[in-house]
Design a protein around this motif. Structure first.
Motif, short mmCIF file in Angstrom:
data_model
loop_
_atom_site.label_atom_id
_atom_site.label_comp_id
_atom_site.label_asym_id
_atom_site.label_seq_id
_atom_site.Cartn_x
_atom_site.Cartn_y
_atom_site.Cartn_z
N THR A 109 0.87 -1.27 -0.03
CA THR A 109 0.10 -0.06 -0.06
C THR A 109 0.90 1.14 0.18
O THR A 109 2.24 1.17 0.16
N GLN A 110 0.18 2.39 -0.05
CA GLN A 110 0.95 3.44 -0.12
C GLN A 110 1.87 3.84 1.29
O GLN A 110 3.07 4.20 1.37
N VAL A 111 1.08 3.44 2.23
CA VAL A 111 1.86 3.47 3.48
C VAL A 111 3.31 2.75 3.66
O VAL A 111 4.12 3.13 4.21
N ARG A 115 6.07 6.79 4.28
CA ARG A 115 5.21 7.29 5.46
C ARG A 115 6.29 7.79 6.32
O ARG A 115 7.36 7.64 6.12
N LYS A 208 2.58 15.60 3.08
CA LYS A 208 1.82 14.63 4.00
C LYS A 208 0.40 14.52 3.61
O LYS A 208 -0.15 15.38 3.32
N LYS A 209 -0.15 13.18 3.62
CA LYS A 209 -1.80 13.02 3.48
C LYS A 209 -2.34 13.48 4.59
O LYS A 209 -1.96 13.13 5.76
N SER A 212 -3.50 11.40 7.97
CA SER A 212 -2.54 10.10 7.73
C SER A 212 -1.07 10.00 7.94
O SER A 212 -0.66 11.39 7.66
N ARG A 213 -0.34 9.06 7.88
CA ARG A 213 1.10 9.29 7.95
C ARG A 213 1.83 8.93 6.40
O ARG A 213 2.81 8.81 6.58
N GLU A 214 0.85 8.83 5.64
CA GLU A 214 1.51 8.62 4.24
C GLU A 214 2.10 9.85 3.60
O GLU A 214 1.82 10.90 3.94
N HIS A 216 3.66 11.45 0.31
CA HIS A 216 3.58 11.31 -1.15
C HIS A 216 4.89 12.38 -1.78
O HIS A 216 4.99 13.47 -1.43
#
Length: 254
Positions: A109-111, A115, A208-209, A212-214, A216
């Motif tokens: 996943t993105q995370v 992250r 940062k999203k 979330s801790r995602e 990008h």
């Protein structure tokens, strides 16, 4: 002078050993190492066990002081009770033989790609950054726990306007080898890792999203990371997610 056996404090390490002797418990704590807070259901799914079994194990871990519970409305979130717990488990994971990955470890996943972990960069991108910094001779692994900042590295980070003297004078560990829970290899943690990540966010290379801790990578970040560290983030992301799509397609055919 040796301690008096009659007055010396006794630490029963076997209690912790018994708790961590169960692979499901270790899997759940591993999912929380990077500072996340997860529900019992999420932890159960990641460990591949039922919700009732997870609740039993979590109660044991909370009673032992390894985990703590945060209540928000009807939801209860579990997290590692202290950084010492995470550090102890990281040390044990370095010694443990590799086993079959559980569901949470297999998901891409993105995370898992990028992250934050206690403020520093983690995931596939975090690992790529740590490897690039080492390849360029900016940091060197020192033992199994820390990174050593080289003279070349000092010049590199000072050019990014990172206050190295201030970081080294602080209470937080300076440059830590933080074991990545999804990649099982160390990324750059500690005060230096956080300061470097904040620098990249300030430059608007990373975003940062919300909620979330995602993390990008922006268009500017793609060009900047390639020039600064030689990391082609587009290719890295493409390879990461393409592999997951191929794996899912294979499973569907089966």
């Amino acid at each position: 002078m040796p301690a008096n056996p009659a007055t010396a404090t006794h630490f029963d390490v076997s209690v912790i050993g018994k708790l961590l002797g169960d692979s499901s418990r270790v899997e759940m704590i591993s999912s929380l190492i990077d500072g996340r807070s997860l529900t019992a259901r999420e932890l159960a799914h990641g460990a591949g066990i039922s919700a009732s079994t997870a609740s039993f194990h979590l109660a044991k871990l909370v009673d032992a002081g390894l985990l703590m519970v945060l209540s928000q409305g009807r939801h209860h979130f579990y997290r590692v009770a202290s950084p010492e717990v995470g550090a102890a488990l990281q040390a044990l994971l370095r010694l443990a033989p590799s086993g079959k990955a559980k569901p949470a470890a297999r998901r891409k996943t993105q995370v898992c790609f990028a992250r934050t972990c206690y403020g520093h960069l983690a995931g596939v991108l975090g690992l790529a950054v740590a490897e690039a910094l080492q390849a360029k001779g900016l940091i060197e692994a020192r033992g199994e726990e820390d990174f050593l900042l080289t003279q070349k590295g000092e010049r590199f980070f000072k050019k990014l306007e990172i206050d190295l003297d201030g970081l080294q004078a602080g209470r937080r560990l300076f440059a830590r080898q933080c074991l990545d829970w999804s990649e099982r290899k160390p990324h750059l943690g500690g005060a230096l890792g956080q300061a470097f990540t904040e620098s990249l966010i300030k430059r608007k290379w990373l975003r940062k999203k919300t909620g979330s801790r995602e993390i990008h990578v922006t268009k500017d970040g793609q060009a900047g990371m390639r020039k600064l560290l030689g990391i082609r983030t587009e290719a890295l992301s493409s390879a990461f997610f393409t592999a997951e799509l191929a794996k899912n397609a294979t499973k569907r055919r089966e």
